[in-house]
Design an enzyme around this catalytic site. Structure first.
Site, PDB file in Angstrom:
ATOM      1  N   LYS A  50      54.449  23.248   6.649  1.00 23.19           N
ATOM      2  CA  LYS A  50      54.904  24.499   7.273  1.00 23.19           C
ATOM      3  C   LYS A  50      54.525  25.699   6.389  1.00 23.19           C
ATOM      4  CE  LYS A  50      58.613  22.219   9.775  1.00 23.19           C
ATOM      5  NZ  LYS A  50      60.028  21.830   9.821  1.00 23.19           N
ATOM      6  N   GLN A  94      65.731  22.695   6.909  1.00 28.90           N
ATOM      7  CA  GLN A  94      65.052  21.426   7.187  1.00 28.90           C
ATOM      8  C   GLN A  94      66.087  20.308   7.366  1.00 28.90           C
ATOM      9  OE1 GLN A  94      61.568  21.033   7.549  1.00 28.90           O
ATOM     10  NE2 GLN A  94      62.175  19.006   8.276  1.00 28.90           N
ATOM     11  N   ASP A 117      64.023  27.826  14.806  1.00 30.04           N
ATOM     12  CA  ASP A 117      63.988  26.421  15.221  1.00 30.04           C
ATOM     13  C   ASP A 117      64.663  26.234  16.574  1.00 30.04           C
ATOM     14  OD1 ASP A 117      62.597  24.621  13.691  1.00 30.04           O
ATOM     15  OD2 ASP A 117      64.213  24.297  12.245  1.00 30.04           O
TER      16      ASP A 117
END
Ligand code: NDP
Length: 281
Positions: A50, A94, A117
């Site tokens: 990422k 994460q 997200d």
């Protein structure tokens, strides 16, 4: 029939190139905060890819590495600072988090406007209410882009989604419904899964079991989207037996090189969208 390969890597490269050109036109760079708590090796690989993708398009990614024993309060106060930081447009925590941390509570404390997200309840619910301002989770959004690339009219098609997780199965099913597909969601308690799968014009496999979907689950001519990433002794495998899908489907996404690159491209796109919205707010 030999299925066409739905090349997510190629599609993602185009999206990233377009984003790079758009971002280059701004004086300020979008900022993404990436938070990793603990030392999960798979998570470390994901955040590195990422970060690299962000660098390539001109997004300023700041990584926060927290120890395995970080307290919930410490993590929440970092999120609070990032929520207030005008240089940070997107915040990504994460997953999975170390087990002593309450994942729901942590995700709820990310500002919905920075939740790139799409896991905050506001954004998760936004799909159900078709709220255009809500962020769509990256993997489901990427799956819809892959379907778009087939140029098939989705309206009226039967879609079967295997798996009902909050991050993949459920939001994908709702997006397909929003595109007027007739959607069946299946899970570990589903009876006669194979027969249901064979009704699918669009079959999305998000199970987390290597090569779970075999030829007898696939309707001839179906579009098959393989979300699975399974590390096996024979290498990386999807949830679909690729050779079987190749023989009967009209389209199949490869693993690797299908949904995975699209997930990262959608994260970059959501971060850029967050940046634009925050400039105008
Ligand atoms: P989860 O483990 O959260 O969910 C798996 C789902 O599969 C559950 O809903 C479960 O049902 C269902 N399931 C399990 N066994 C069966 C069975 N025998 N029959 C039918 N359904 C079953 O996984 P995720 O959704 O997070 O991920 C799925 C896969 O996608 C994984 O391989 C993951 O690594 C991959 N992934 C890939 C991404 C990418 O970018 N390419 C992004 C995210 C995930 P139940 O709810 O009843 O337990």
């Amino acid at each position: 029939m030999t299925a066409q390969i739905l090349d997510g890597r190629n599609l993602a490269t185009g999206i990233r190139q377009q984003l790079k050109e758009k971002i280059a036109q701004h004086r300020q760079k979008p900022g993404l905060a990436v938070i990793l708590a603990g030392n999960n090796p798979a998570s470390e690989i994901y955040i590195r890819s990422k970060q690299k993708a962000c660098r390539e398009v001109g997004i300023n990614a700041q990584t926060f590495l927290l120890p395995e024993n970080v307290t919930e309060q410490e993590l929440l106060s970092l999120i609070e600072q990032l929520n207030l930081n005008p240089e940070i447009n997107g915040i990504l925590v994460q997953l999975p988090l170390p087990t002593h941390l309450n994942e729901k509570n942590i995700l709820e404390n990310i500002s919905p406007q920075k939740d790139v997200d799409g896991f905050h309840p506001y954004n998760a619910g936004g799909i159900l209410q078709k709220r255009p301002e809500a962020f769509t989770p990256c993997t489901p959004k990427g799956i819809l882009r892959l379907l778009d690339a087939t140029r098939c009219k989705l309206s009226g098609l039967n879609a079967v989604v295997v798996g009902r997780s909050q991050i993949v199965g459920m939001p994908t099913a709702h997006l397909l419904l929003n595109h007027n597909c007739t959607v069946t969601i299946t899970h570990s308690h589903t009876r006669d899964l194979k027969a249901l799968c064979r009704t699918a014009d669009i079959l999305v496999a998000a199970v987390g079991k290597a090569e779970f979907i075999t030829q007898d689950c696939i309707k001839p001519g179906a579009i098959v989207i393989d979300v699975g990433i399974n590390r096996t002794e024979h290498g990386l495998k999807g949830d679909v037996k690729f050779a079987d899908a190749l023989a009967v489907a009209s389209y199949i996404t490869p693993v690797p090189g299908g949904v995975g690159p699209m997930t990262i491209a959608m994260l970059l796109e959501n971060t850029y969208e967050a940046f634009l919205k925050q400039q105008h707010s």
